[in-house]
Each structure stands twice: as C-alpha cells, then as structure tokens.
Design a protein around this motif. Structure first.
Motif, PDB file in Angstrom:
ATOM      1  N   LEU A  42       0.837  -1.236  -0.036  1.00 50.64           N
ATOM      2  CA  LEU A  42       0.021  -0.186  -0.244  1.00 50.64           C
ATOM      3  C   LEU A  42       1.031   1.398  -0.018  1.00 50.64           C
ATOM      4  CD1 LEU A  42      -2.883   1.276   0.105  1.00 50.64           C
ATOM      5  CD2 LEU A  42      -2.807   0.970   2.531  1.00 50.64           C
ATOM      6  N   ALA A  43       1.980   1.204   0.739  1.00 50.18           N
ATOM      7  CA  ALA A  43       2.857   2.141   0.779  1.00 50.18           C
ATOM      8  C   ALA A  43       3.622   2.618  -0.569  1.00 50.18           C
ATOM      9  CB  ALA A  43       3.936   2.186   1.786  1.00 50.18           C
ATOM     10  N   VAL A  44       3.822   1.452  -1.276  1.00 49.77           N
ATOM     11  CA  VAL A  44       4.179   1.520  -2.619  1.00 49.77           C
ATOM     12  C   VAL A  44       3.254   2.007  -3.700  1.00 49.77           C
ATOM     13  CG1 VAL A  44       5.064   0.127  -4.545  1.00 49.77           C
ATOM     14  CG2 VAL A  44       6.018  -0.374  -2.264  1.00 49.77           C
ATOM     15  N   LEU A  45       2.173   1.720  -3.521  1.00 48.72           N
ATOM     16  CA  LEU A  45       1.188   2.222  -4.418  1.00 48.72           C
ATOM     17  C   LEU A  45       0.716   3.726  -4.042  1.00 48.72           C
ATOM     18  CD1 LEU A  45      -1.195  -0.820  -4.375  1.00 48.72           C
ATOM     19  CD2 LEU A  45       0.346  -0.138  -6.142  1.00 48.72           C
ATOM     20  N   ARG A  46       0.680   3.937  -2.932  1.00 49.50           N
ATOM     21  CA  ARG A  46       0.439   5.485  -2.624  1.00 49.50           C
ATOM     22  C   ARG A  46       1.493   6.291  -3.009  1.00 49.50           C
ATOM     23  NH1 ARG A  46      -2.639   5.695   3.436  1.00 49.50           N
ATOM     24  NH2 ARG A  46      -4.476   4.856   2.872  1.00 49.50           N
ATOM     25  N   SER A  47       2.916   5.965  -2.915  1.00 48.25           N
ATOM     26  CA  SER A  47       3.641   6.891  -3.204  1.00 48.25           C
ATOM     27  C   SER A  47       3.958   6.833  -4.982  1.00 48.25           C
ATOM     28  CB  SER A  47       5.248   6.265  -2.758  1.00 48.25           C
ATOM     29  OG  SER A  47       5.550   5.152  -3.563  1.00 48.25           O
ATOM     30  N   GLY A  48       3.297   6.059  -5.518  1.00 46.41           N
ATOM     31  CA  GLY A  48       3.331   6.045  -6.910  1.00 46.41           C
ATOM     32  C   GLY A  48       4.417   5.356  -7.530  1.00 46.41           C
ATOM     33  N   THR A  49       5.226   4.625  -6.697  1.00 47.93           N
ATOM     34  CA  THR A  49       6.475   3.917  -7.160  1.00 47.93           C
ATOM     35  C   THR A  49       5.833   2.442  -7.874  1.00 47.93           C
ATOM     36  OG1 THR A  49       7.218   4.552  -5.072  1.00 47.93           O
ATOM     37  CG2 THR A  49       8.394   2.492  -6.238  1.00 47.93           C
ATOM     38  N   ASP A  50       6.681   2.042  -8.768  1.00 55.96           N
ATOM     39  CA  ASP A  50       6.105   1.194  -9.579  1.00 55.96           C
ATOM     40  C   ASP A  50       6.633  -0.240  -8.836  1.00 55.96           C
ATOM     41  OD1 ASP A  50       6.205  -1.152 -11.391  1.00 55.96           O
ATOM     42  OD2 ASP A  50       7.557  -0.385 -12.756  1.00 55.96           O
ATOM     43  N   PRO A  51       5.568  -1.035  -8.552  1.00 56.90           N
ATOM     44  CA  PRO A  51       5.867  -2.125  -7.702  1.00 56.90           C
ATOM     45  C   PRO A  51       6.891  -3.286  -8.386  1.00 56.90           C
ATOM     46  CG  PRO A  51       3.326  -2.015  -7.976  1.00 56.90           C
ATOM     47  CD  PRO A  51       4.005  -1.168  -9.091  1.00 56.90           C
ATOM     48  N   GLY A  52       6.922  -3.154  -9.578  1.00 60.79           N
ATOM     49  CA  GLY A  52       7.993  -3.840 -10.347  1.00 60.79           C
ATOM     50  C   GLY A  52       9.532  -3.457 -10.159  1.00 60.79           C
ATOM     51  N   ASP A  53       9.653  -2.283  -9.761  1.00 66.52           N
ATOM     52  CA  ASP A  53      10.951  -1.481  -9.504  1.00 66.52           C
ATOM     53  C   ASP A  53      11.715  -1.820  -8.337  1.00 66.52           C
ATOM     54  OD1 ASP A  53      13.292   0.253  -9.220  1.00 66.52           O
ATOM     55  OD2 ASP A  53      12.314   2.090  -9.793  1.00 66.52           O
ATOM     56  N   ALA A  54      12.292  -3.029  -8.090  1.00 67.42           N
ATOM     57  CA  ALA A  54      12.934  -3.499  -7.099  1.00 67.42           C
ATOM     58  C   ALA A  54      13.556  -2.734  -5.899  1.00 67.42           C
ATOM     59  CB  ALA A  54      13.724  -4.926  -7.210  1.00 67.42           C
ATOM     60  N   GLU A  55      14.341  -1.681  -6.653  1.00 60.95           N
ATOM     61  CA  GLU A  55      15.173  -1.101  -6.076  1.00 60.95           C
ATOM     62  C   GLU A  55      14.386   0.014  -5.185  1.00 60.95           C
ATOM     63  OE1 GLU A  55      18.727   0.269  -8.059  1.00 60.95           O
ATOM     64  OE2 GLU A  55      19.075   1.779  -6.594  1.00 60.95           O
ATOM     65  N   ALA A  56      13.495   0.557  -6.006  1.00 57.91           N
ATOM     66  CA  ALA A  56      12.699   1.891  -5.286  1.00 57.91           C
ATOM     67  C   ALA A  56      11.843   1.138  -4.284  1.00 57.91           C
ATOM     68  CB  ALA A  56      11.811   2.341  -6.449  1.00 57.91           C
ATOM     69  N   VAL A  57      11.455  -0.191  -4.537  1.00 58.20           N
ATOM     70  CA  VAL A  57      10.379  -0.725  -3.610  1.00 58.20           C
ATOM     71  C   VAL A  57      11.287  -0.985  -2.328  1.00 58.20           C
ATOM     72  CG1 VAL A  57       9.129  -2.895  -3.140  1.00 58.20           C
ATOM     73  CG2 VAL A  57       8.698  -1.461  -4.951  1.00 58.20           C
ATOM     74  N   GLY A  58      12.515  -1.422  -2.319  1.00 57.04           N
ATOM     75  CA  GLY A  58      13.457  -1.698  -1.430  1.00 57.04           C
ATOM     76  C   GLY A  58      13.481  -0.430  -0.481  1.00 57.04           C
ATOM     77  N   HIS A  59      13.979   0.722  -1.155  1.00 54.78           N
ATOM     78  CA  HIS A  59      14.126   1.966  -0.291  1.00 54.78           C
ATOM     79  C   HIS A  59      12.936   2.415   0.437  1.00 54.78           C
ATOM     80  CE1 HIS A  59      17.888   2.761  -1.383  1.00 54.78           C
ATOM     81  NE2 HIS A  59      17.725   2.683  -2.799  1.00 54.78           N
ATOM     82  N   LEU A  60      11.535   2.164  -0.261  1.00 55.85           N
ATOM     83  CA  LEU A  60      10.409   2.806   0.234  1.00 55.85           C
ATOM     84  C   LEU A  60      10.114   1.885   1.405  1.00 55.85           C
ATOM     85  CD1 LEU A  60       8.033   4.438  -1.871  1.00 55.85           C
ATOM     86  CD2 LEU A  60       7.201   2.786  -0.169  1.00 55.85           C
TER      87      LEU A  60
END
Ligand code: C5P
Length: 224
Positions: A42-60
């Motif tokens: 949910l945090a990933v989706l709310r931030s507009g981050t692509d769930p497939g972008d592993a690096e960005a998801v890891g940071h988030l």
C-alpha cells in the motif's frame, strides 16, 4: 500455548480465521505477516512507485511507517498512523503484493521485524500464532508446531469470493479463482523464500472441513 505455532499456506485456506481464533482460544498473541507485506505494498502504491522496480520498492519499504498489532481480537494495521485494515485487502494491493514481496530487501526487512515482534510477544505472553507463507521455513523454523494448510483451488476461490462480497467488493468466483491461482504461481516461483511447506510441517487439507473442525484439530496438536 508455549512457543510459536507456524501456520503457512496459500490464500483461501482459512488461514486468517483459523490463526486468529486459535490464538484467542490459547490466550496467545497473533501475527499476520501477510498484512505486513500488504502494508508495504500500500505504501508503494500510494507513493506512485512501480511495484516492479525492486530497488525503489526496497528503499520505500525502509522508510514506510507502519504498525501491526498482535491482539487476535483486534489486530491493528496502520500506515502513517491511519487505520488501513480494509484498504490492504482491496484489489489494488492484492494485485501488486506478490511483486513487492518478491523483493529480497523487503523480505529481509520484514522477516527481521517479524522475529522481533515474535520475541517480544513470547517474552510477554509465552505463545504466538504466526500466519504467512514462510514462517515454518524461514521466520521461525524452530517452531515446535508447524502446520501447512491447503485446499483445492475451487474451494479457495469460492471462499475468497464470499469474503470479497462480504467486504462489499463485487467479484465472481471465476475472477477470484484467477486471482488466487495467479498469486500462488507468483508466490511459489519467486527466488526469495518461495511458498512451500516446511519438511516437518503437518499438512491439513481444509477443503472438506469447517473452520471449527480445523480449529479443533489444531488446538489438539498445539496442546499435545
Ligand atoms: O496472507 P495474505 O494473502 O494476506 O498475503 C498476501 C501476500 O503477501 C501473499 O500473496 C504473498 O505474496 C505475501 N506473503 C509473503 N510471505 C508471508 C506472508 C505473505 O510473501 N509470510
């Protein structure tokens, strides 16, 4: 109850209801690890981050401020202070959660957090029922009781559909089946801690059992 009951298996097997009820009856704590992966999603989706972008998801995942309760009567789920118990069960989160939970940094972070929560609850109440996909294999492999719940895809889809309708979401059994099977496929094929039964897990097929029958069977196993 003394120690950890590890309750793993795919969705639609009755895991959540069984885990909560069992924890209540045994006066133990309860931890829904799936809710933690859903919170990060949910945090990933709310931030507009692509769930497939592993690096960005890891940071988030590192920065997400979420809280998870361990009271089986009222398991709290909060993101940035807000109660998101209903939102994390919605179709957007359900559709993206497998991608997010396949990211190794997310798993590392959440498994460490799950182990801390388990240790705290064990120190306080002596027992906890933990539900997920990798509890018996990774999070708490030393658990004295590991159970792997299964049920046919047909039954699981029907149960999911009933839950979705009860929550006011409009779906069909066919959609529910597709969603359940897609998630199984993704969860079982990922590289990091794929969904599988621990070698010493007791398999329980819930297809032909009522929730009550499953709880009675597990209470007996837990009190042996
Ligand atoms: O149990 P629930 O259906 O809420 O779990 C949602 C998703 O979270 C699963 O489909 C899986 O991708 C992930 N999960 C996981 N490991 C766990 C619990 C859940 O990867 N221990």
């Amino acid at each position: 109850l003394r120690g950890v009951v590890a309750l793993d298996g795919p969705s639609g097997t009755g895991k959540t209801t069984v885990a909560r009820t069992l924890a209540g009856r045994l006066s133990a704590g309860y931890l829904d690890t799936g809710a933690m992966y859903r919170l990060v999603t949910l945090a990933v989706l709310r931030s507009g981050t692509d769930p497939g972008d592993a690096e960005a998801v890891g940071h988030l995942a590192h920065d997400a401020e979420f809280a998870i309760g361990t009271d089986p009567e009222r398991p709290e789920v909060r993101l940035a202070g807000q109660d998101v118990a209903a939102e994390i069960r919605g179709p957007e989160v359900t559709g993206a959660v497998s991608a997010v939970s396949a990211v190794p940094q997310v798993r590392e972070l959440l498994v460490a957090r799950q182990r801390r929560i388990i240790a705290d609850v064990l120190a306080e109440t002596g027992g906890i029922v933990v539900e997920g996909r990798d509890i018996g294999t990774t999070v708490a492999p030393e658990s004295p009781l590991k159970v792997y719940l299964t049920a046919s895809a047909e039954i699981r889809a029907a149960r999911r559909n009933t839950q979705d309708s009860a929550a006011g979401r409009r779906t069909s059994v066919a959609d529910a089946r597709e969603s359940v099977e897609r998630r199984d496929r993704l969860d079982s094929s990922r590289a990091a801690s794929p969904l599988r039964a621990a070698e010493d897990a007791v398999p329980v097929d819930t297809s032909e059992l009522t929730i009550d029958q499953v709880i009675v069977a597990l209470s007996e196993l837990a009190c042996r």
